[in-house]
Design an enzyme around this catalytic site. Structure first.
Site, PDB file in Angstrom:
ATOM      1  N   ASN A 282      29.684  49.141  42.992  1.00 48.44           N
ATOM      2  CA  ASN A 282      31.139  49.270  42.949  1.00 48.44           C
ATOM      3  C   ASN A 282      31.501  50.450  42.041  1.00 48.44           C
ATOM      4  OD1 ASN A 282      33.847  48.967  42.049  1.00 48.44           O
ATOM      5  ND2 ASN A 282      33.837  46.857  42.764  1.00 48.44           N
TER       6      ASN A 282
ATOM      7  N   HIS B 253      35.245  51.953  38.610  1.00 45.21           N
ATOM      8  CA  HIS B 253      35.500  52.358  37.221  1.00 45.21           C
ATOM      9  C   HIS B 253      35.127  53.797  36.922  1.00 45.21           C
ATOM     10  CE1 HIS B 253      37.299  48.626  36.537  1.00 45.21           C
ATOM     11  NE2 HIS B 253      36.217  47.959  36.899  1.00 45.21           N
TER      12      HIS B 253
ATOM     13  N   HIS C 169      37.534  49.091  45.619  1.00 46.06           N
ATOM     14  CA  HIS C 169      38.710  48.222  45.721  1.00 46.06           C
ATOM     15  C   HIS C 169      39.964  49.090  45.628  1.00 46.06           C
ATOM     16  CE1 HIS C 169      40.917  44.463  43.839  1.00 46.06           C
ATOM     17  NE2 HIS C 169      41.538  44.948  44.892  1.00 46.06           N
TER      18      HIS C 169
ATOM     19  N   ARG D 254      43.384  48.964  45.009  1.00 39.97           N
ATOM     20  CA  ARG D 254      44.376  48.003  44.518  1.00 39.97           C
ATOM     21  C   ARG D 254      45.766  48.456  44.922  1.00 39.97           C
ATOM     22  NH1 ARG D 254      42.263  44.249  40.352  1.00 39.97           N
ATOM     23  NH2 ARG D 254      44.424  43.611  40.244  1.00 39.97           N
TER      24      ARG D 254
ATOM     25  N   ARG E 136      45.396  51.623  40.606  1.00 38.41           N
ATOM     26  CA  ARG E 136      45.054  51.913  39.209  1.00 38.41           C
ATOM     27  C   ARG E 136      43.722  52.644  39.071  1.00 38.41           C
ATOM     28  NH1 ARG E 136      43.949  45.855  36.919  1.00 38.41           N
ATOM     29  NH2 ARG E 136      46.066  45.581  37.671  1.00 38.41           N
ATOM     30  N   HIS E 137      42.820  52.466  40.047  1.00 36.25           N
ATOM     31  CA  HIS E 137      41.576  53.255  39.977  1.00 36.25           C
ATOM     32  C   HIS E 137      41.340  54.013  41.297  1.00 36.25           C
ATOM     33  CE1 HIS E 137      40.152  49.361  41.400  1.00 36.25           C
ATOM     34  NE2 HIS E 137      40.107  48.814  40.196  1.00 36.25           N
TER      35      HIS E 137
ATOM     36  N   GLU F 183      37.259  46.650  49.496  1.00 32.18           N
ATOM     37  CA  GLU F 183      37.910  45.458  48.925  1.00 32.18           C
ATOM     38  C   GLU F 183      39.408  45.652  48.930  1.00 32.18           C
ATOM     39  OE1 GLU F 183      36.754  44.379  45.028  1.00 32.18           O
ATOM     40  OE2 GLU F 183      34.646  44.274  45.533  1.00 32.18           O
TER      41      GLU F 183
ATOM     42  N   THR G 293      39.660  41.170  38.948  1.00 33.60           N
ATOM     43  CA  THR G 293      39.851  40.071  39.897  1.00 33.60           C
ATOM     44  C   THR G 293      39.397  38.781  39.230  1.00 33.60           C
ATOM     45  OG1 THR G 293      39.247  41.701  41.550  1.00 33.60           O
ATOM     46  CG2 THR G 293      39.472  39.445  42.309  1.00 33.60           C
TER      47      THR G 293
ATOM     48  N   GLU H 219      31.778  36.023  49.668  1.00 28.67           N
ATOM     49  CA  GLU H 219      31.205  36.535  48.419  1.00 28.67           C
ATOM     50  C   GLU H 219      31.568  35.541  47.325  1.00 28.67           C
ATOM     51  OE1 GLU H 219      31.479  40.713  47.561  1.00 28.67           O
ATOM     52  OE2 GLU H 219      31.413  40.344  45.395  1.00 28.67           O
TER      53      GLU H 219
ATOM     54  N   HIS I 118      30.513  39.890  40.538  1.00 28.30           N
ATOM     55  CA  HIS I 118      31.516  39.935  39.462  1.00 28.30           C
ATOM     56  C   HIS I 118      30.874  39.630  38.121  1.00 28.30           C
ATOM     57  CE1 HIS I 118      35.288  40.065  37.342  1.00 28.30           C
ATOM     58  NE2 HIS I 118      35.802  40.604  38.436  1.00 28.30           N
TER      59      HIS I 118
END
Ligand code: PXP
Length: 247
Positions: free
Chosen positions: A10, A13, A46, A48, A52-53, A73, A104, A154, A197
């Site tokens: 993922n 970040h 992801h 969002r 935000r990222h 995602e 999440t 998942e 996660h």
């Protein structure tokens, strides 16, 4: 011997760090390329609602660039459904999303929203995406995910990882047992089982050892660890631990 355990990296970040300064650096697409070189079987991102990222442009770039599958995602909103239908990524993972949360925080409440979710995922499946539902290791949610026609679930490993990090070892072991039982249960229904996660080098092995789990999605820890050892070695070490646990 258990089947190959895929590692989805993922890259959200990397985009978080980029967005802290508003420019183009560091580029999540470059991170995706490095992850592929390091042995990632897929890339997870992801998008969002608040962007935000990961950005819309990142998703476009990933769809063009990747030679491994993209696991997209998203929240179960009309806007995200339209984006997914435009790009048709290999997999779409439906996650709950709250604006105020840092990450999440829990699994999707499928059981109380079955009708809407069944209608929501049908066009995604028809478009050829593998639909995955991010849920807690809970029998009710797994049964509901199966009923709405998801191909994949998942399992949320956050509670297990938090208990480990905070030294609540009895709870950690109970969470792990729950994950083990629910992986087997979901598999028995014909669902493909993924998990993720909060996983780290310290917590990944017992989950990687569940024979029913086919894919782990890992992000925050790997991007953090990349600061100290570089992204490629950070991912390679995760791959090594997963392989060892699986053998
Ligand atoms: N799987 C899902 C469905 C997620 O939402 C996330 C976090 O975005 C992850 C896996 C990866 O979690 P982490 O970044 O804590 O490794």
């Amino acid at each position: 011997m258990a089947e190959h355990l895929r590692l989805g990296v993922n890259i959200d970040h990397v985009a978080t760090v980029r967005n802290a300064r508003g420019g183009d650096y560091p580029d999540p697409l470059r991170a995706a390329r490095v992850a592929e070189e390091a042995g990632a079987d897929g890339i997870t991102a992801h998008l969002r609602e608040d962007r935000r990222h990961i950005s819309d442009r990142d998703i476009e770039g990933l769809m063009e660039l990747l030679s491994v599958p993209l696991n997209f995602e998203m929240a179960a909103t009309e806007e995200m459904q339209a984006i997914a239908l435009r790009h048709r990524p290999h997999a779409v993972c439906i996650v709950p999303e709250k604006r105020e949360e840092r990450t999440t925080e829990g699994g999707l409440e499928v059981a109380q929203d079955e009708n809407r979710l069944a209608h929501f995922i049908a066009p995604l499946r028809d478009a050829g995406c593998r639909v995955s539902i991010f849920i807690a290791a809970d029998r009710r949610q797994i049964e509901a995910a199966n009923r709405i026609g998801a191909q994949v679930i998942e399992l949320h490993t956050g509670a297990y990882c938090d208990a480990h990090a905070e030294g609540r070892f009895a709870e950690r072991d109970a969470e792990l047992e729950r994950l083990r039982e629910m992986s087997a249960f979901a598999h028995s229904l014909g669902l493909e089982v993924h998990a993720g996660h909060g996983l780290t080098y310290d917590t990944v092995a017992p989950v990687a050892a569940f024979p029913e789990v086919r894919e782990l999605n890992i992000g925050h820890f790997l991007i953090g660890e990349a600061i100290f050892r570089g992204l490629k070695p950070a991912i390679a070490e995760m791959r090594r631990i997963m392989n060892e646990a699986r053998a």
